[in-house]
Design a protein around this motif. Structure first.
Motif, PDB file in Angstrom:
ATOM      1  N   HIS A  50      57.849 164.931  57.125  1.00 36.14           N
ATOM      2  CA  HIS A  50      57.909 165.538  55.783  1.00 36.14           C
ATOM      3  C   HIS A  50      57.831 164.430  54.739  1.00 36.14           C
ATOM      4  CE1 HIS A  50      59.156 168.849  53.065  1.00 36.14           C
ATOM      5  NE2 HIS A  50      59.911 167.947  52.455  1.00 36.14           N
ATOM      6  N   ASP A  52      57.925 163.698  50.740  1.00 32.91           N
ATOM      7  CA  ASP A  52      58.314 164.250  49.438  1.00 32.91           C
ATOM      8  C   ASP A  52      57.630 163.489  48.313  1.00 32.91           C
ATOM      9  OD1 ASP A  52      60.264 166.367  50.075  1.00 32.91           O
ATOM     10  OD2 ASP A  52      61.413 164.725  50.965  1.00 32.91           O
ATOM     11  N   HIS A  83      55.172 167.714  50.652  1.00 30.65           N
ATOM     12  CA  HIS A  83      55.911 168.625  49.750  1.00 30.65           C
ATOM     13  C   HIS A  83      55.744 168.072  48.337  1.00 30.65           C
ATOM     14  CE1 HIS A  83      60.211 170.179  48.530  1.00 30.65           C
ATOM     15  NE2 HIS A  83      59.249 170.780  47.868  1.00 30.65           N
ATOM     16  N   MET A  85      56.439 167.986  44.744  1.00 32.92           N
ATOM     17  CA  MET A  85      57.349 168.368  43.651  1.00 32.92           C
ATOM     18  C   MET A  85      56.793 167.751  42.380  1.00 32.92           C
ATOM     19  SD  MET A  85      60.843 167.900  45.819  1.00 32.92           S
ATOM     20  CE  MET A  85      59.978 166.876  47.004  1.00 32.92           C
ATOM     21  N   ASP A 192      64.649 173.351  53.449  1.00 27.98           N
ATOM     22  CA  ASP A 192      64.653 171.944  53.050  1.00 27.98           C
ATOM     23  C   ASP A 192      65.820 171.691  52.113  1.00 27.98           C
ATOM     24  OD1 ASP A 192      64.069 169.372  52.274  1.00 27.98           O
ATOM     25  OD2 ASP A 192      62.190 169.868  51.237  1.00 27.98           O
TER      26      ASP A 192
END
Ligand code: DX5
Ligand code: ZN
Length: 236
Positions: A50, A52, A83, A85, A192
Motif C-alpha cells: 500500500h 499512500d 491510495h 489522498m 485502512d
C-alpha cells in the motif's frame, strides 16, 4: 490462490473473499523502500504493497509521488496499491496506473468525474478503487461503485499513520459486504487505518477482505512475521 493476488489478474473482476494483507509503506523507512518491500515479501507475507500519496491539500501531510512509485515498481514484484489522498485525482491518477500500479484508489470527496475515472484507470491497465472518508456516506456512492473494483473504507481520518481505529465504521463495512453478497457490487472491501492484531478481527468480522496496516507491520521487530500474524488472525 485467489485470482486478484496476482498482477496477471488485471482486467478481471475481484470477487473472491480470501483475505488480502496490504502493508503500508507510510510507516516504513523512506530511505530504504526497496528493502522495506522485500521485508514483507515471501510466503504468507504481503499480498499488496500500500502506497499512500498525499499532497498537503486533500490531507494535511505530504509524502511521495509518481517518481517514487515508478522506482518502487522496478524494485519489487508486489502489486502496488496506490491510495491517492490528493486533490484533482482526475488529473493525476491515470499516471499511477501507467506507472504500473495494480490498484489505484481515488477519494470520493476529491474526484470530479468518478465514472470516467474508473474507466480511465481500467483502460490504463489498473484496478479502480474508490475511498470514503469516515464522514462520507456509502449510500451516496453505491451507483458509482458499480464501476469500481475496490472500495476503501477509511477507519481513521486520512493523513497520518498510527491513529486509532474507528469501530463505528464497521456499519459501513457490513453494508458494503451485504451489497457484495447480494451481487449489487463486485468490489474488494478494504479497510485502512488503525488495523492491528486486535482490530483486524473486528474488521474481518464485519466483512472486510483487504486490510491495510502501516504501523502494526513496520513498527514491528519482524515485519514479515507481523503480516503473517495478521493473516492468521483474519483466517481464524
Ligand atoms: C492514513 C493512510 C494509511 C496509513 C495507515 O491516512 O491512508 O494507509 O498508512 O497507517 P496505520 O496502519 O498505522 O494506521
Ligand atoms: Zn492508505
Amino acid at each position: 490462490m485467489c485470482a486478484h493476488r496476482s498482477p496477471s489478474a488485471v482486467g478481471t473482476r475481484l470477487t473472491c473473499v480470501a483475505s488480502l494483507i496490504a502493508p503500508s509503506i507510510l510507516s516504513a523507512d523512506f530511505a530504504h523502500l526497496a528493502d522495506e518491500a522485500a521485508a514483507v515479501s515471501g510466503g504468507g507475507g504481503a499480498d499488496w504493497l500500500h502506497v499512500d500519496v498525499m499532497d498537503n491539500h486533500f490531507v494535511p501531510n505530504l509524502t511521495l509521488g509518481l517518481p517514487v512509485v515508478k522506482s518502487l515498481r522496478a524494485a519489487t514484484d508486489l502489486p502496488l496499491d496506490c491510495h491517492l489522498m490528493i486533490d484533482d485525482p482526475d488529473r493525476w491518477a491515470v499516471g499511477f496506473a501507467e506507472a504500473g500500479a495494480y490498484n489505484v484508489t481515488v477519494h470520493a470527496e476529491a474526484v470530479a468525474d468518478p465514472v470516467s475515472m474508473a474507466l480511465d484507470l481500467r483502460a490504463a491497465g489498473a484496478k479502480a478503487g474508490l475511498s470514503l472518508k469516515p464522514g462520507t456516506d456509502l449510500d451516496d456512492w453505491v451507483e458509482v461503485l458499480r464501476d469500481y473494483d475496490t472500495l476503501l473504507i477509511m477507519t481513521v481520518e486520512p493523513g497520518f499513520g498510527g491513529q486509532s481505529f474507528m469501530p463505528e465504521m464497521m456499519d459501513k463495512v457490513r453494508r458494503a459486504r451485504t451489497m457484495v453478497q447480494t451481487g449489487h457490487l463486485t468490489v474488494v472491501v478494504q479497510v485502512d487505518g488503525g488495523i492491528n492484531a486486535d482490530t483486524i478481527a473486528i474488521a474481518a468480522e464485519a466483512g472486510a477482505d483487504c486490510f491495510v496496516a502501516g504501523s502494526a507491520v513496520y513498527d514491528a521487530q519482524d515485519p514479515l512475521a507481523a503480516v503473517r500474524a495478521l493473516r492468521r488472525t483474519v483466517e481464524r
